[in-house]
Design an enzyme around this catalytic site. Structure first.
Site, PDB file in Angstrom:
ATOM      1  N   HIS A  74       0.841  -1.190   0.000  1.00 17.37           N
ATOM      2  CA  HIS A  74       0.000   0.000   0.000  1.00 17.37           C
ATOM      3  C   HIS A  74       0.881   1.248   0.000  1.00 17.37           C
ATOM      4  O   HIS A  74       1.792   1.367   0.809  1.00 17.37           O
ATOM      5  CB  HIS A  74      -0.910   0.025   1.229  1.00 17.37           C
ATOM      6  CG  HIS A  74      -2.147  -0.804   1.070  1.00 17.37           C
ATOM      7  ND1 HIS A  74      -3.217  -0.726   1.915  1.00 17.37           N
ATOM      8  CD2 HIS A  74      -2.489  -1.721   0.125  1.00 17.37           C
ATOM      9  CE1 HIS A  74      -4.168  -1.554   1.509  1.00 17.37           C
ATOM     10  NE2 HIS A  74      -3.740  -2.184   0.436  1.00 17.37           N
ATOM     11  N   TYR A 205      -8.862   5.547   7.917  1.00 17.63           N
ATOM     12  CA  TYR A 205      -8.945   5.921   9.328  1.00 17.63           C
ATOM     13  C   TYR A 205      -9.987   7.032   9.411  1.00 17.63           C
ATOM     14  O   TYR A 205      -9.774   8.117   8.867  1.00 17.63           O
ATOM     15  CB  TYR A 205      -7.595   6.447   9.830  1.00 17.63           C
ATOM     16  CG  TYR A 205      -6.520   5.386  10.000  1.00 17.63           C
ATOM     17  CD1 TYR A 205      -5.778   4.925   8.921  1.00 17.63           C
ATOM     18  CD2 TYR A 205      -6.237   4.852  11.263  1.00 17.63           C
ATOM     19  CE1 TYR A 205      -4.787   3.962   9.077  1.00 17.63           C
ATOM     20  CE2 TYR A 205      -5.242   3.887  11.433  1.00 17.63           C
ATOM     21  CZ  TYR A 205      -4.528   3.454  10.338  1.00 17.63           C
ATOM     22  OH  TYR A 205      -3.552   2.503  10.500  1.00 17.63           O
ATOM     23  N   PRO A 296      -3.352   0.607  19.229  1.00 17.50           N
ATOM     24  CA  PRO A 296      -3.136   0.075  17.886  1.00 17.50           C
ATOM     25  C   PRO A 296      -3.201   1.091  16.745  1.00 17.50           C
ATOM     26  O   PRO A 296      -2.718   0.790  15.651  1.00 17.50           O
ATOM     27  CB  PRO A 296      -4.240  -0.976  17.729  1.00 17.50           C
ATOM     28  CG  PRO A 296      -5.271  -0.616  18.734  1.00 17.50           C
ATOM     29  CD  PRO A 296      -4.558   0.052  19.855  1.00 17.50           C
ATOM     30  N   LYS A 300       1.721  -0.029  15.043  1.00 15.80           N
ATOM     31  CA  LYS A 300       3.139  -0.085  15.415  1.00 15.80           C
ATOM     32  C   LYS A 300       3.537  -1.316  16.235  1.00 15.80           C
ATOM     33  O   LYS A 300       4.710  -1.679  16.274  1.00 15.80           O
ATOM     34  CB  LYS A 300       3.521   1.173  16.214  1.00 15.80           C
ATOM     35  CG  LYS A 300       3.583   2.414  15.389  1.00 15.80           C
ATOM     36  CD  LYS A 300       4.774   2.411  14.451  1.00 15.80           C
ATOM     37  CE  LYS A 300       4.537   3.217  13.202  1.00 15.80           C
ATOM     38  NZ  LYS A 300       4.856   2.618  11.964  1.00 15.80           N
ATOM     39  N   TYR A 387       4.507   6.417   9.874  1.00 19.81           N
ATOM     40  CA  TYR A 387       3.674   5.257   9.552  1.00 19.81           C
ATOM     41  C   TYR A 387       4.491   4.199   8.806  1.00 19.81           C
ATOM     42  O   TYR A 387       4.398   3.011   9.116  1.00 19.81           O
ATOM     43  CB  TYR A 387       2.472   5.698   8.706  1.00 19.81           C
ATOM     44  CG  TYR A 387       1.350   4.689   8.676  1.00 19.81           C
ATOM     45  CD1 TYR A 387       0.203   4.864   9.457  1.00 19.81           C
ATOM     46  CD2 TYR A 387       1.419   3.554   7.874  1.00 19.81           C
ATOM     47  CE1 TYR A 387      -0.829   3.941   9.440  1.00 19.81           C
ATOM     48  CE2 TYR A 387       0.395   2.626   7.848  1.00 19.81           C
ATOM     49  CZ  TYR A 387      -0.732   2.824   8.637  1.00 19.81           C
ATOM     50  OH  TYR A 387      -1.742   1.900   8.624  1.00 19.81           O
TER      51      TYR A 387
HETATM   52  P1  FAD Z   1       2.776 -11.649  21.568  1.00 21.63           P
HETATM   53  O1  FAD Z   1       2.318 -11.687  20.167  1.00 21.63           O
HETATM   54  O2  FAD Z   1       1.801 -11.318  22.634  1.00 21.63           O
HETATM   55  O3  FAD Z   1       3.442 -13.065  21.875  1.00 21.63           O
HETATM   56  C1  FAD Z   1       3.753 -13.490  23.178  1.00 21.63           C
HETATM   57  C2  FAD Z   1       3.665 -14.984  23.237  1.00 21.63           C
HETATM   58  O4  FAD Z   1       4.062 -15.429  24.521  1.00 21.63           O
HETATM   59  C3  FAD Z   1       2.249 -15.492  23.026  1.00 21.63           C
HETATM   60  O5  FAD Z   1       2.255 -16.516  22.064  1.00 21.63           O
HETATM   61  C4  FAD Z   1       1.830 -15.984  24.403  1.00 21.63           C
HETATM   62  O6  FAD Z   1       0.905 -17.056  24.345  1.00 21.63           O
HETATM   63  C5  FAD Z   1       3.161 -16.405  24.973  1.00 21.63           C
HETATM   64  N1  FAD Z   1       3.234 -16.411  26.435  1.00 21.63           N
HETATM   65  C6  FAD Z   1       2.619 -15.595  27.313  1.00 21.63           C
HETATM   66  N2  FAD Z   1       2.974 -15.899  28.573  1.00 21.63           N
HETATM   67  C7  FAD Z   1       3.834 -16.951  28.484  1.00 21.63           C
HETATM   68  C8  FAD Z   1       4.568 -17.696  29.441  1.00 21.63           C
HETATM   69  N3  FAD Z   1       4.459 -17.441  30.752  1.00 21.63           N
HETATM   70  N4  FAD Z   1       5.365 -18.694  29.017  1.00 21.63           N
HETATM   71  C9  FAD Z   1       5.481 -18.955  27.688  1.00 21.63           C
HETATM   72  N5  FAD Z   1       4.821 -18.262  26.726  1.00 21.63           N
HETATM   73  C10 FAD Z   1       4.023 -17.262  27.123  1.00 21.63           C
HETATM   74  N6  FAD Z   1      -0.868  -4.323  16.805  1.00 21.63           N
HETATM   75  C11 FAD Z   1      -1.052  -3.664  15.698  1.00 21.63           C
HETATM   76  O7  FAD Z   1      -0.095  -3.080  15.198  1.00 21.63           O
HETATM   77  N7  FAD Z   1      -2.293  -3.663  15.101  1.00 21.63           N
HETATM   78  C12 FAD Z   1      -3.359  -4.338  15.630  1.00 21.63           C
HETATM   79  O8  FAD Z   1      -4.447  -4.330  15.069  1.00 21.63           O
HETATM   80  C13 FAD Z   1      -3.202  -5.034  16.814  1.00 21.63           C
HETATM   81  N8  FAD Z   1      -4.225  -5.716  17.384  1.00 21.63           N
HETATM   82  C14 FAD Z   1      -4.005  -6.386  18.561  1.00 21.63           C
HETATM   83  C15 FAD Z   1      -5.033  -7.075  19.182  1.00 21.63           C
HETATM   84  C16 FAD Z   1      -4.832  -7.746  20.404  1.00 21.63           C
HETATM   85  C17 FAD Z   1      -5.976  -8.499  21.064  1.00 21.63           C
HETATM   86  C18 FAD Z   1      -3.551  -7.701  21.010  1.00 21.63           C
HETATM   87  C19 FAD Z   1      -3.301  -8.407  22.349  1.00 21.63           C
HETATM   88  C20 FAD Z   1      -2.519  -7.022  20.361  1.00 21.63           C
HETATM   89  C21 FAD Z   1      -2.732  -6.354  19.145  1.00 21.63           C
HETATM   90  N9  FAD Z   1      -1.697  -5.663  18.496  1.00 21.63           N
HETATM   91  C22 FAD Z   1      -1.905  -5.005  17.366  1.00 21.63           C
HETATM   92  C23 FAD Z   1      -0.370  -5.645  18.992  1.00 21.63           C
HETATM   93  C24 FAD Z   1       0.508  -6.680  18.295  1.00 21.63           C
HETATM   94  O9  FAD Z   1      -0.249  -7.778  17.890  1.00 21.63           O
HETATM   95  C25 FAD Z   1       1.587  -7.031  19.277  1.00 21.63           C
HETATM   96  O10 FAD Z   1       2.362  -5.850  19.473  1.00 21.63           O
HETATM   97  C26 FAD Z   1       2.472  -8.192  18.867  1.00 21.63           C
HETATM   98  O11 FAD Z   1       1.747  -9.396  18.926  1.00 21.63           O
HETATM   99  C27 FAD Z   1       3.680  -8.286  19.801  1.00 21.63           C
HETATM  100  O12 FAD Z   1       4.387  -9.462  19.561  1.00 21.63           O
HETATM  101  P2  FAD Z   1       5.131 -10.177  20.756  1.00 21.63           P
HETATM  102  O13 FAD Z   1       5.810 -11.358  20.137  1.00 21.63           O
HETATM  103  O14 FAD Z   1       5.927  -9.200  21.515  1.00 21.63           O
HETATM  104  O15 FAD Z   1       3.990 -10.628  21.748  1.00 21.63           O
HETATM  105  C1  DHB Z   2      -4.697  -2.845  11.355  1.00 17.83           C
HETATM  106  C2  DHB Z   2      -4.579  -2.555  12.674  1.00 17.83           C
HETATM  107  C3  DHB Z   2      -4.192  -1.291  13.044  1.00 17.83           C
HETATM  108  O1  DHB Z   2      -4.046  -0.994  14.329  1.00 17.83           O
HETATM  109  C4  DHB Z   2      -3.933  -0.309  12.133  1.00 17.83           C
HETATM  110  O2  DHB Z   2      -3.590   0.915  12.552  1.00 17.83           O
HETATM  111  C5  DHB Z   2      -4.041  -0.617  10.817  1.00 17.83           C
HETATM  112  C6  DHB Z   2      -4.422  -1.898  10.426  1.00 17.83           C
HETATM  113  C7  DHB Z   2      -5.116  -4.203  10.954  1.00 17.83           C
HETATM  114  O3  DHB Z   2      -5.359  -5.040  11.826  1.00 17.83           O
HETATM  115  O4  DHB Z   2      -5.225  -4.448   9.751  1.00 17.83           O
END
Ligand code: FAD
Ligand code: DHB
Length: 398
Positions: A74, A205, A296, A300, A387
């Site tokens: 995009h 947005y 979100p 980021k 962005y």
């Molecule tokens: P996570 O993806 O949270 O991975 C952590 C992992 O550790 C998980 O698999 C979990 O099961 C595991 N875990 C937890 N505790 C333990 C333990 N004690 N022992 C072993 N394993 C464990 N970001 C965006 O940019 N856009 C979005 O739309 C967006 N939507 C989101 C929606 C939700 C519901 C959430 C929670 C987050 C969202 N985010 C979004 C944020 C983005 O998805 C996260 O920043 C990203 O997943 C971070 O990756 P991570 O690997 O740090 O953590």
């Molecule tokens: C999506 C999530 C976001 O937080 C955003 O700013 C843009 C896209 C998504 O899940 O596609």
């Protein structure tokens, strides 16, 4: 059972999975544990937009086969407000783009690659009672009970806490060794995944008197949409018809219609800004959501998690081979990027959401800022630069 590895990794989200791959490429052995099942990790609906630097990072790590085939590039986004939809052209303003590719796909690609390279045991899924200990010694310990009931004690050179916001690693650090900064927002996002082609070519947005809305997508056939709702909203009070009606109202524009379709997934996400510093305690290194959360808006979270481990892999490599300088710089290097993204996400969030009970000043200020951002090349460039993402020079900067 006592075993030994170089790096113990807690959490098989994007951060933990990419870290174990980057370490393997450097010849460093790791044990990666995850409390959830593989199926759960691969189905959890989250982010969908990759910065240019994240795509380049995955490509350089040899992980972009499916991303290059199915990712959708995009060149901008739309900002909608006051009855108008205005385009911000990232390509023109910065020469950069973003790529729509679901976090579920990133996680699937990473899991498949770790298992191909490291065998079925490369990731220990569905473990119970994970613990980390002796973090301030040269031999930190990772303990867990495997899916088949064996209790392991793994002696490590370092441990990476990639276990997300609710994990055990950050809370294993003595409280007086961390400074936590946090703000909760008085709203949440209700997100749906819908089996219908997107009604837009690029993300929208939308600022609206009834609250924020976002039209995103996953593939040419699947849409992802979000609605601002109250943080204590009960999802049961949002049947599919109500969600589509509310989305149609918030995106309404003469001559344009939102195509509704079957809802495949529905959830509510709270919104917070959270930074825990430093991102290191002794031989424990925190990465991704374990150390920081952004609201979100601006997409980021996933990108920050990938950037952290891009710095962490060379830092651990150095630490294990008598060159601790990058490990010593790890926290400060990451936190600069984290704070930039924290500011950008806060800025996008507060410009676009309606605060319940806000005074009369909020909406006119938001509209003035949106008008400025979409009419001043300087302001639009600042949005586009943030962005599409800051440069990622992990090997030289850390
Ligand atoms: P996570 O993806 O949270 O991975 C952590 C992992 O550790 C998980 O698999 C979990 O099961 C595991 N875990 C937890 N505790 C333990 C333990 N004690 N022992 C072993 N394993 C464990 N970001 C965006 O940019 N856009 C979005 O739309 C967006 N939507 C989101 C929606 C939700 C519901 C959430 C929670 C987050 C969202 N985010 C979004 C944020 C983005 O998805 C996260 O920043 C990203 O997943 C971070 O990756 P991570 O690997 O740090 O953590
Ligand atoms: C999506 C999530 C976001 O937080 C955003 O700013 C843009 C896209 C998504 O899940 O596609």
């Amino acid at each position: 059972m006592r075993t030994r590895t170089q790096v113990g990794i807690v959490g098989a989200g994007p951060a933990g999975l990419l870290l174990s791959h980057l370490l393997a490429q450097r010849g460093i052995d790791s044990v990666l544990i995850e409390i959830r099942s593989r199926e759960y990790c691969e189905a959890r609906q989250r982010a969908g937009v990759l910065e240019a630097g994240s795509v380049a990072l995955l490509r350089a790590a040899g992980l972009a086969g499916r991303l290059d085939r199915h990712g959708i590039e995009h060149g901008g986004i739309y900002l909608q407000f006051g009855g108008e939809r205005r385009h911000i052209d990232f390509r023109d303003l910065t020469g950069k783009t973003v790529t729509v590719y679901a976090q579920t796909e990133v996680v699937r690609d990473l899991i498949a690659r770790r298992i191909t390279d490291g065998g079925a045991g490369a990731i220990q899924f569905s473990v119970t009672s994970p613990q980390v200990a002796d973090l301030d010694t040269d031999r930190p310990v990772l303990r867990y009970t495997s899916q088949d009931g064996v209790r392991y004690e793994v002696s490590c050179d370092a441990i990476a806490g990639c276990d997300g916001f609710h994990g055990i690693c950050r809370t294993a650090v003595p409280a007086d060794a961390l400074t936590i900064v946090e703000r909760g927002y008085p709203y949440a996002w209700l997100g749906i995944l819908a089996d219908v082609p997107p009604s837009t070519d690029e993300l929208i947005y939308a600022h609206h008197a009834r609250g924020f809305a976002l039209h995103s997508l996953r593939t040419p056939a699947v849409s992802r949409l979000y609605l601002q709702v109250s943080p204590d909203e009960d999802i049961a009070s949002w049947p599919d018809e109500r969600i589509w009606a509310e989305l149609s109202e918030r995106f309404a524009l003469p001559g344009w219609t939102l195509r509704p379709g079957p809802v495949l997934d529905k959830s509510i996400t709270p919104m917070r800004s959270f930074v825990s510093a430093p991102m290191r305690y002794g031989r424990l290194f925190l990465a991704g959501d374990a150390a920081h959360i952004v609201p979100p808006t601006g997409a980021k979270g996933l990108n920050l998690a990938l950037a952290d481990v891009a710095y962490l892999a060379p830092a651990l490599d150095g630490l294990l081979h008598g060159r601790p300088d990058k490990a010593e710089a790890y926290s400060e290097t990451c936190l600069q990027r984290v704070w930039r993204a924290t500011h950008f996400s806060w800025w996008m969030t507060t410009m676009l959401h309606r605060t319940p009970g806000a005074d009369d000043l909020e909406a006119p200020l938001q509209l003035a800022q949106l008008r400025y951002t979409t009419t001043s090349r300087a302001a639009a460039t600042s949005l586009a630069e943030n962005y599409t993402g800051l440069p990622l020079n992990a090997d030289s900067a850390a």
